[in-house]
Design a protein around this motif. Sequence first.
Motif, PDB file in Angstrom:
ATOM      1  N   PRO A 121       0.789  -1.236   0.000  1.00 48.71           N
ATOM      2  CA  PRO A 121       0.000   0.000   0.000  1.00 48.71           C
ATOM      3  C   PRO A 121       0.822   1.288   0.000  1.00 48.71           C
ATOM      4  N   SER A 122       2.148   1.194   0.201  1.00 45.41           N
ATOM      5  CA  SER A 122       2.886   2.448   0.434  1.00 45.41           C
ATOM      6  C   SER A 122       2.693   3.453  -0.683  1.00 45.41           C
ATOM      7  N   VAL A 123       3.248   3.170  -1.846  1.00 49.05           N
ATOM      8  CA  VAL A 123       3.179   4.186  -2.890  1.00 49.05           C
ATOM      9  C   VAL A 123       1.772   4.285  -3.499  1.00 49.05           C
ATOM     10  N   PRO A 124       1.181   3.159  -3.923  1.00 50.26           N
ATOM     11  CA  PRO A 124      -0.118   3.343  -4.576  1.00 50.26           C
ATOM     12  C   PRO A 124      -1.172   3.929  -3.643  1.00 50.26           C
ATOM     13  N   CYS A 149     -13.505   2.769   2.078  1.00 52.27           N
ATOM     14  CA  CYS A 149     -13.677   1.367   2.439  1.00 52.27           C
ATOM     15  C   CYS A 149     -12.348   0.627   2.315  1.00 52.27           C
ATOM     16  N   SER A 150     -11.582   0.905   1.270  1.00 49.86           N
ATOM     17  CA  SER A 150     -10.265   0.268   1.136  1.00 49.86           C
ATOM     18  C   SER A 150      -9.413   0.578   2.343  1.00 49.86           C
ATOM     19  N   PHE A 151      -9.445   1.841   2.765  1.00 50.28           N
ATOM     20  CA  PHE A 151      -8.605   2.191   3.902  1.00 50.28           C
ATOM     21  C   PHE A 151      -9.021   1.404   5.137  1.00 50.28           C
ATOM     22  N   GLY A 199      -5.768  -7.958   0.742  1.00 50.92           N
ATOM     23  CA  GLY A 199      -5.847  -8.138  -0.702  1.00 50.92           C
ATOM     24  C   GLY A 199      -7.020  -7.371  -1.270  1.00 50.92           C
ATOM     25  N   PHE A 200      -8.163  -7.441  -0.597  1.00 46.70           N
ATOM     26  CA  PHE A 200      -9.315  -6.718  -1.126  1.00 46.70           C
ATOM     27  C   PHE A 200      -9.117  -5.224  -1.041  1.00 46.70           C
ATOM     28  N   SER A 201      -8.450  -4.788   0.015  1.00 47.25           N
ATOM     29  CA  SER A 201      -8.145  -3.359   0.094  1.00 47.25           C
ATOM     30  C   SER A 201      -7.346  -2.940  -1.134  1.00 47.25           C
ATOM     31  N   SER A 202      -6.369  -3.771  -1.469  1.00 47.46           N
ATOM     32  CA  SER A 202      -5.505  -3.454  -2.605  1.00 47.46           C
ATOM     33  C   SER A 202      -6.285  -3.500  -3.917  1.00 47.46           C
ATOM     34  N   ILE A 203      -7.156  -4.501  -4.069  1.00 43.01           N
ATOM     35  CA  ILE A 203      -7.961  -4.610  -5.292  1.00 43.01           C
ATOM     36  C   ILE A 203      -8.819  -3.364  -5.474  1.00 43.01           C
ATOM     37  N   PHE A 204      -9.476  -2.950  -4.405  1.00 44.14           N
ATOM     38  CA  PHE A 204     -10.392  -1.818  -4.555  1.00 44.14           C
ATOM     39  C   PHE A 204      -9.636  -0.540  -4.886  1.00 44.14           C
ATOM     40  N   THR A 205      -8.454  -0.375  -4.297  1.00 47.92           N
ATOM     41  CA  THR A 205      -7.665   0.800  -4.655  1.00 47.92           C
ATOM     42  C   THR A 205      -7.327   0.764  -6.140  1.00 47.92           C
ATOM     43  N   VAL A 241      -5.654  -5.618  -9.882  1.00 50.79           N
ATOM     44  CA  VAL A 241      -6.963  -6.179 -10.192  1.00 50.79           C
ATOM     45  C   VAL A 241      -6.843  -7.617 -10.700  1.00 50.79           C
ATOM     46  N   LEU A 242      -5.788  -7.898 -11.470  1.00 46.50           N
ATOM     47  CA  LEU A 242      -5.706  -9.219 -12.076  1.00 46.50           C
ATOM     48  C   LEU A 242      -5.079 -10.264 -11.158  1.00 46.50           C
ATOM     49  N   ALA A 243      -4.117  -9.871 -10.354  1.00 44.84           N
ATOM     50  CA  ALA A 243      -3.369 -10.891  -9.618  1.00 44.84           C
ATOM     51  C   ALA A 243      -3.918 -11.118  -8.222  1.00 44.84           C
ATOM     52  N   THR A 244      -4.334 -10.049  -7.560  1.00 44.26           N
ATOM     53  CA  THR A 244      -4.699 -10.186  -6.156  1.00 44.26           C
ATOM     54  C   THR A 244      -5.831 -11.186  -5.899  1.00 44.26           C
TER      55      THR A 244
END
Lengths: 607, 396, 134
Positions: A121-124, A149-151, A199-205, A241-244
């Motif tokens: 999550p750091s940079v993105p 929600c991602s946060f 992972g879902f946090s990352s996907i939604f971002t 979106v594709l890998a997580t």
Amino acid sequence: MTDTKHASSVSTEEVLYMSSGSLPSGSQVRDPGYPTPSENYLTNSKGILSWIFTLDHKRIGVMYLVGVTVAFGVAGLLALLIRLHLFQPSGMVFQGEEANNWYNQVFTLHGAIMVFLFIIPSVPAALGNFLVPVMLGAKDVAFPRLNLCSFYLWVFGALFFVSALCASGLDTGWTFYTPYSTTTDSSVILATSGAFILGFSSIFTGLNFIVTINTMRPPGMTWFRMPLFLWATYATSIIQVLATPVLGITLLLLIAERTMHIGIFDPEYNGDPVTFQHFFWFYSHPAVYIMILPAFGIISDLISVHSHKRIFGYRFIAYSSIAIALLGFLVWGHHMFTAGMSSLTTIIFSALTFTVSVPSAIKVFNWLATMYKGSISLTTPMCYALSFIFLFTIGGLTGLHLGTLATDMHLHDTYFVVAHFHYVMVGGTLVAFLGGVFHWWPKMFGRMYSEFGGRLSALLVFAGFNLTFLPQFVLGSRGMPRRYATYDPEFAALHQMSTYGSMLLGFGLLVALTVLLRSVGAFSFLGLARGKRAPANPWGGATLEWQCTSPPPFYNFERAPSVGDPYDFSDLEWEAEDERYVIVEPEREIVPEELPESAPAHAEDSV
Amino acid sequence: MSTIEASPEVGHDEHGHDHDHPPFLAHHFDTPEQQFDSGKLGIWLFLVTEVLFFSGMFCAYAIFRALRPEVFEGCSQFLNTKLGAINTGVLLFSSLTMAWAVRCSQLEQHKGLVGTLAATLSCAMIFLGVKAIEYSHKWAMGLLPAGLFFYDPNNPHPTDHPNYLLFICIPFLIALAGVVIWLVLSLLTANRFHIAIAMPLTVVCLCFFVGVGLGAFLESGEESAEHLDGHADSDGLAGAAIVQSAESNAIAENAAAVAASGAMVPVDESVLEILSTDPTNSGVASGLSALEQQTAAAGTSTITGDGEVLGGITTTEVDVLTPTTAGVFFSIYYCMTGIHAIHILAGIGVLVWLLVRAVRRDFNRQYFGPVDYVGLYWHLVDLIWIYLFPLLYLIR
Amino acid sequence: MSAHAHSDDGHGKDGHDFAHPMSVQTLLAVFFALTFLTVITVAQASFDFGAFEVATVMFIATVKAVLVMAFFMHMIADKPFNAIIFIGSFVFVGLFVIFTLGDSMMTSGSFEPRVEELAPAVAEPMEVQVDGAP
Ligand code: HEM
Ligand SMILES: [Cu+2]
């Protein structure tokens, strides 16, 4: 191309006045000035609730920044503990019966927290959230609620990690390999649930950014006028979106394996641990590009701005980001050369691994070409950017040693691998992250920091980092295996060097933190004055975020900003008395020369 | 094709947009179309993540099917094709009503929208009802994931198990009771808004039990046939379920083929025992214990002393009905259908939310995005079932 | 909102419409086609197509999937970009499944040895072991 500026798009707040002093006479200066407290996104609404429920992407970005810094602090302390323990061949910190178990838990939590809670999550999420809409000239991300929600998913995932720590720890390594992860009695389920949620946090971002960049571009912001940071973020989002989701299902199946023994990964029930590794690395190799691609984006912008020179090979850098994102899906097998894959598969993956290094190299060459004959200001962000190029190159090139089948047989699971990935993740991502934070700090918080302190921190981090990890290449190639709590005394000298280095590195990071916090007045109780108020454009950047005040108003832009070439610095001039860059235009009547483009940019390329 | 026309308003009205922003348009969008396009791209990307999420399980399925095709063939016979086919039909119909709901919302047919959404929800509930029958039946027989698998061919229907069906039904009973109470209260207070919501929801909750009834009816038909077969099978040999179907001939042929391809070579167990005492030879040890397990699982001895095979079908069963073979099949079955069912539950949640908004008449020709997005999600869930059904239920 | 007058060209009073309602006939036709294909898949399971079985089943399922995507999911009226990303996801699924499945087929046999595999595997080293044991 560059001159689509319309008078109508000059915000009312912008100050237009005749030039004076250091600027050429007969020209007009454009500068947004300073925000009023009721505009400033940090102060426009007050109280803790206005932060907790905020939908403003900038505030969410700031909350992420705080969150990832805390996670980094925790995992960093664990790292120091590891290094201290390895100061002596028989182990210094953990003693007694359980020493090895303690060691396993500490390195696992260090790795898992660093990867899932900090680097990804750091940079993105932190910088990206703050910057993507502003750089794009949009009012917000496409889905502000999803963003919040991602946060909270991130926070929730972090809580799971904390609870795993408090329960019985975790000792599987961040990779959760079966069959150990299905048999150990540490809290694998809590930790994997945490990683699943993260992972879902990352996907939604990622999803949010793709949609934002596709549909929220204002008139004039075509694909090839986007700053390279946005290209990098876009590529990163594709991977997210594709890998997580594959990580999601892998962890879910792992949980099912532990609770019900579904027999997919567990050899005791006819499962195949190699399958687990395939599943895991199908996510986790692309994930290393989630970590490094946004760093590439930061560096592209930093190098160009602080060299005051147009980026060299804009399109190559942009396309290579996308190429890395896609090629990154073809090479996961290089983590499994010794795991028992078929020899044909190993050869294919080894060959494919070399292809990814091509776009990475393209970027490095373009950065060097950008600096060539530029007028480089050795500001703090630039110091970090230079150190990034140096360190990432080492990290990337050693990746090739590991991607070569024959050498990897020797190097796999040694300190060589540890050194490789720390060079790319710390020397690459962390250093770029710091560079980015120093670069955009004045924009985010409206204060300048001490340049001396900043440069000092860059130097300390660079020195400390190399002292820590360069010896590890040597250790690894001499056969020191990773993840061991004790080692042969012949390795002692190198390990001790590494431990000293880690302390220096830690100190450097502390200096960086102090410099930044001091600038916003965190130490005013000690009598340390806070930094000078930041002008809108302290570095001479041409991207849109420098066209709004520092800090930006809560609405970013009152009306769609005028979009020019993001790397055209020709109309920026240094104004010495206010220590800022301003846009200088020849004096002219303010009459719209042409009507603004009326269709939003996203309409043009509705492929 | 997409109609991008520059409406003369756009581009001029960013400033002071707050008054001419319709209430459904979020502040950071300029036009309803931009908002719709963003949402649409967002939901498509979400579907992409769903596809990759499920791909993990399809991959596991492919690996194990390639590894042990006979296990999949044998175990698939335990799945009731009729129930699977009924559920496929129900889901297809729900897809139709969902697509129709999108049309209604686009044409501002508010009554039709409520009706089609309620129909979609009812189908979802029927689907879950039928699944409840399938699951509870299999749990009772011990057809469970590898670690919990206890199916015993000699006693395929043990009676000492909890009433799983009841457990599954309880939450739905509670929901039904809640909705009925809500309906009664709103009828008493004559709150038309609440009546308009609670009425369809009552029907929806009842539909779960329609599904249960339907499933029970079809399953019981199947079961009696199975029992008949079981009695006819005077050998008392295992796995009546395998022989039960009308196509038993084909199976027997196939199984015989497996046997013919050298299935049961005589194994000198004493040699194995010697080898397995060597600690370095753990592979043989585990192989031996596996062999013992299999023999045990087969119940009445199927491998005679001189290594002759008692018959094609039996051979398949020996391989097929152990926790590490059939168990893995059922693991995959439960993972795939279970996660699919969780998606149905999530779909029910968002559909109820849509229903409330539809009753409130929130949607119009400029703002039908939510119906469209939920529709896309719902079709994806259907799409996955379209693949799951033949892959799990129809392996010959 | 009720203020929007219905007009046949699909253009309401504030700007243009971007809705593309599917006609009821299309929806019903697709539904019946899907039901018909389901009946076919179930029916084909009673015949033995040998090695083609999986292929047949997957082909029918894919035809159904295409119908659902094109009409129920409005892909034919949607922006091509949306269709591209959705279809594109299957490329990555393909990559994942093909590499993983391929590798698995080339290496790991069943971890629980099949009975028929066990016998010859044991026969060979037996000599060596028995000789060396005492
Ligand atoms: C530039 C091209 C790169 C190549 C060719 C490459 C190659 C490799 C190879 C072959 C390995 C496996 C070594 C082994 O376990 O024997 C490896 C490990 C690793 N790489 Fe890279 N790499 C590259 C870039 C990166 C980047 C950019 C990152 C992260 C930002 C990264 C992070 C890692 C990590 C975390 C591991 C170790 C994972 C573990 O086993 O815990 N690599 N790399
Ligand atoms: Cu890798």
